[in-house]
Design an enzyme around this catalytic site. Structure first.
Site, PDB file in Angstrom:
ATOM      1  N   SER A   1       4.564 -23.073  58.107  1.00 24.34           N
ATOM      2  CA  SER A   1       4.971 -23.654  56.831  1.00 24.34           C
ATOM      3  C   SER A   1       6.380 -23.263  56.416  1.00 24.34           C
ATOM      4  O   SER A   1       7.032 -24.005  55.689  1.00 24.34           O
ATOM      5  CB  SER A   1       3.974 -23.278  55.738  1.00 24.34           C
ATOM      6  OG  SER A   1       3.899 -21.879  55.596  1.00 24.34           O
TER       7      SER A   1
ATOM      8  N   HIS B   1       0.700 -28.984  57.514  1.00 23.49           N
ATOM      9  CA  HIS B   1       1.988 -29.683  57.615  1.00 23.49           C
ATOM     10  C   HIS B   1       2.071 -30.663  58.784  1.00 23.49           C
ATOM     11  O   HIS B   1       3.118 -31.276  58.982  1.00 23.49           O
ATOM     12  CB  HIS B   1       3.130 -28.665  57.706  1.00 23.49           C
ATOM     13  CG  HIS B   1       3.172 -27.750  56.518  1.00 23.49           C
ATOM     14  ND1 HIS B   1       3.778 -28.105  55.343  1.00 23.49           N
ATOM     15  CD2 HIS B   1       2.620 -26.531  56.320  1.00 23.49           C
ATOM     16  CE1 HIS B   1       3.628 -27.120  54.477  1.00 23.49           C
ATOM     17  NE2 HIS B   1       2.922 -26.161  55.030  1.00 23.49           N
TER      18      HIS B   1
ATOM     19  N   LYS C   1      -0.411 -32.792  50.795  1.00 24.81           N
ATOM     20  CA  LYS C   1       0.939 -32.792  51.363  1.00 24.81           C
ATOM     21  C   LYS C   1       1.260 -34.205  51.852  1.00 24.81           C
ATOM     22  O   LYS C   1       1.459 -35.091  51.027  1.00 24.81           O
ATOM     23  CB  LYS C   1       1.044 -31.680  52.403  1.00 24.81           C
ATOM     24  CG  LYS C   1       0.990 -30.329  51.681  1.00 24.81           C
ATOM     25  CD  LYS C   1       0.957 -29.102  52.533  1.00 24.81           C
ATOM     26  CE  LYS C   1       0.945 -27.885  51.604  1.00 24.81           C
ATOM     27  NZ  LYS C   1       0.557 -26.655  52.251  1.00 24.81           N
TER      28      LYS C   1
HETATM   29  C1  LIG Z   1      -0.200 -25.527  51.603  1.00 26.48           C
HETATM   30  C2  LIG Z   1      -0.886 -24.789  52.672  1.00 26.48           C
HETATM   31  C3  LIG Z   1      -2.220 -24.391  52.533  1.00 26.48           C
HETATM   32  C4  LIG Z   1      -2.953 -24.519  51.237  1.00 26.48           C
HETATM   33  O1  LIG Z   1      -3.302 -25.832  50.969  1.00 26.48           O
HETATM   34  P1  LIG Z   1      -3.535 -26.244  49.436  1.00 26.48           P
HETATM   35  O2  LIG Z   1      -4.293 -27.515  49.528  1.00 26.48           O
HETATM   36  O3  LIG Z   1      -2.189 -26.380  48.840  1.00 26.48           O
HETATM   37  O4  LIG Z   1      -4.333 -25.137  48.818  1.00 26.48           O
HETATM   38  C5  LIG Z   1      -2.844 -23.814  53.610  1.00 26.48           C
HETATM   39  N1  LIG Z   1      -2.191 -23.602  54.773  1.00 26.48           N
HETATM   40  C6  LIG Z   1      -0.901 -23.934  54.929  1.00 26.48           C
HETATM   41  C7  LIG Z   1      -0.230 -23.688  56.231  1.00 26.48           C
HETATM   42  C8  LIG Z   1      -0.207 -24.530  53.870  1.00 26.48           C
HETATM   43  O5  LIG Z   1       1.076 -24.823  54.006  1.00 26.48           O
END
Ligand SMILES: *Cc1c(COP(=O)(O)O)cnc(C)c1O
Length: 393
Positions: free
Chosen positions: A186, A214, A245
């Site tokens: 991330s 991602h 996302k």
């Molecule tokens: C954003 C993210 C999460 C968490 O997801 P949410 O739905 O925002 O709680 C988990 N793992 C990674 C790698 C992320 O970037």
């Protein structure tokens, strides 16, 4: 009144800690957005060109999805009113789970409220106190927290160092094991070598948890994610992806074998003890899934923007980390310097967050540039021109 011997109360200690954090350049402040998430956002009355969302496909403010949200609310109301196991599991949640399983190529899928909760659920649901989880050192905090919450043992290995991972797996005497990794990291944007990780999991009899927050929607044929990108099939894979996302909405899911999903329904506390997400969101997500599948131009635009950014920043002293995903971090090093650059960009109407420790390792503060299909090539050129100007200054 509650006071220490030296006459300070707990709030004084907090104030001192906050001051120290501020002095170290680590203090975090929130932007306040006025209006939707898109390429140009309104912050404090000013329009800014934003390179800081995870809305990679530009779907967060898509007119068709806004219509689907209204239609979803009319059909299902606004709240689920109960947890999934009591009476909050709607036909539209169920239809989305089936669509996600089909799309990602797994037998079953299970919706969670967030990715944070999905990681907590899958690790606690399968591992427990007798388990060992091997995690990449640059894994997302939610994976580390999930292991802590499950009271399993966490064994970390250096970023992408499969030789070290293999030695640690070989030395492990515990039967219940899992390798957990970000599929796309991330804060770095690089892709985990999922095929090699899977081979290790086969050899050492471990689960492979891929957190594709991602990659889902971005990588693989029609955006099916990292597992599709590498063409992997295995009953050992636990595939977690988020829906807030690239999918542009909210939520997360785990896709896996039927036995895994049934186990999570029984034992994943972050699934069992929480209200189901509003069913209208599942209605929107079915429409979002259609767009992910059919709008190949969004992924083509992203590839074009990534290539353009690399070209634009080639002359400057700061280096982009090696990444072909929409996460393009510009390595600065010093936290205060990264923060100052982020502030200066902001004065130019450009939003690029400075990511500092403890989110990233000491000395590797960066500007995390994230690209979206909602950007135009011209937007990336503008960012490049300002960065070149700052480098010369
Ligand atoms: C954003 C993210 C999460 C968490 O997801 P949410 O739905 O925002 O709680 C988990 N793992 C990674 C790698 C992320 O970037």
């Amino acid at each position: 009144m509650l006071v220490d011997a030296d006459g300070t109360g707990p709030q004084d200690r907090l104030r001192q800690q906050l001051r120290t954090r501020e002095e170290e350049g680590l203090y975090r402040r929130r932007l306040v957005l006025d209006g939707p998430q898109q390429a140009r956002v309104r912050v404090a009355g000013h329009e800014c060109l934003a390179f800081c969302s995870n809305d990679y496909l530009g779907l967060a403010n898509h007119p068709g999805l806004i219509r689907a949200a209204c239609e979803g609310a009319r059909r299902h109301g606004v709240g689920a009113g109960a947890s999934h196991l009591i009476s909050g599991h709607f036909s539209v949640h169920h239809a989305l789970e089936e669509a996600l399983a089909r799309f990602t190529g797994f037998p079953r899928a299970l919706l969670f409220s967030t990715g944070y909760m999905a990681n907590a659920g899958v690790i606690a649901g399968l591992m427990g106190r007798d388990g060992v989880v091997f995690g990449d050192r640059l894994n997302h905090a939610s994976l580390n927290d999930a292991v802590l919450g499950a009271r399993a043992q966490l064994v970390r290995y250096p970023h992408l160092d499969l030789a070290v991972l293999e030695r640690r797996l070989a030395a492990c005497r515990v039967k219940n094991r899992m390798v957990a990794t970000d599929a796309v990291f991330s804060m770095d944007g690089d892709i985990a070598p999922a095929a090699d990780l899977l081979a290790l999991c086969e050899r050492y009899d471990a689960w492979l948890l891929l957190d594709d927050a991602h990659g889902f929607g971005v990588l693989g044929s029609q955006g099916r994610g990292t597992v599709s990108h590498f063409g992997l099939h295995s009953p050992r894979i636990l595939y977690m992806a988020t829906l807030g996302k690239a999918a542009g909405v909210f939520g997360a899911f785990v896709a896996a074998q039927a036995e895994v999903i049934e186990t999570l329904i029984q034992h994943a506390r972050s699934y069992v003890y929480t209200t189901a997400t509003p069913p209208l969101l599942s209605h929107v997500l079915l429409a979002s899934l259609d767009l992910i599948e059919t709008d190949a131009w969004r992924r083509e635009r992203l590839a074009q923007l990534v290539a353009c950014l690399k070209q634009e920043v080639r002359p400057i002293r700061w280096r982009l980390l090696p990444s072909d995903t929409p996460i393009q971090p510009l390595l600065i090093g010093d936290s205060a310097r990264a923060l100052a650059l982020s502030r200066t960009l902001r004065e130019h109407g450009l939003l690029v967050p400075a990511i500092r420790p403890p989110t990233v390792p000491q000395g590797s503060a960066r500007l995390r540039i994230s690209l979206s299909a909602a950007h135009e090539v011209e937007d990336v050129r503008r960012l490049g021109a300002v960065l070149r100007g700052l480098d010369g200054a």
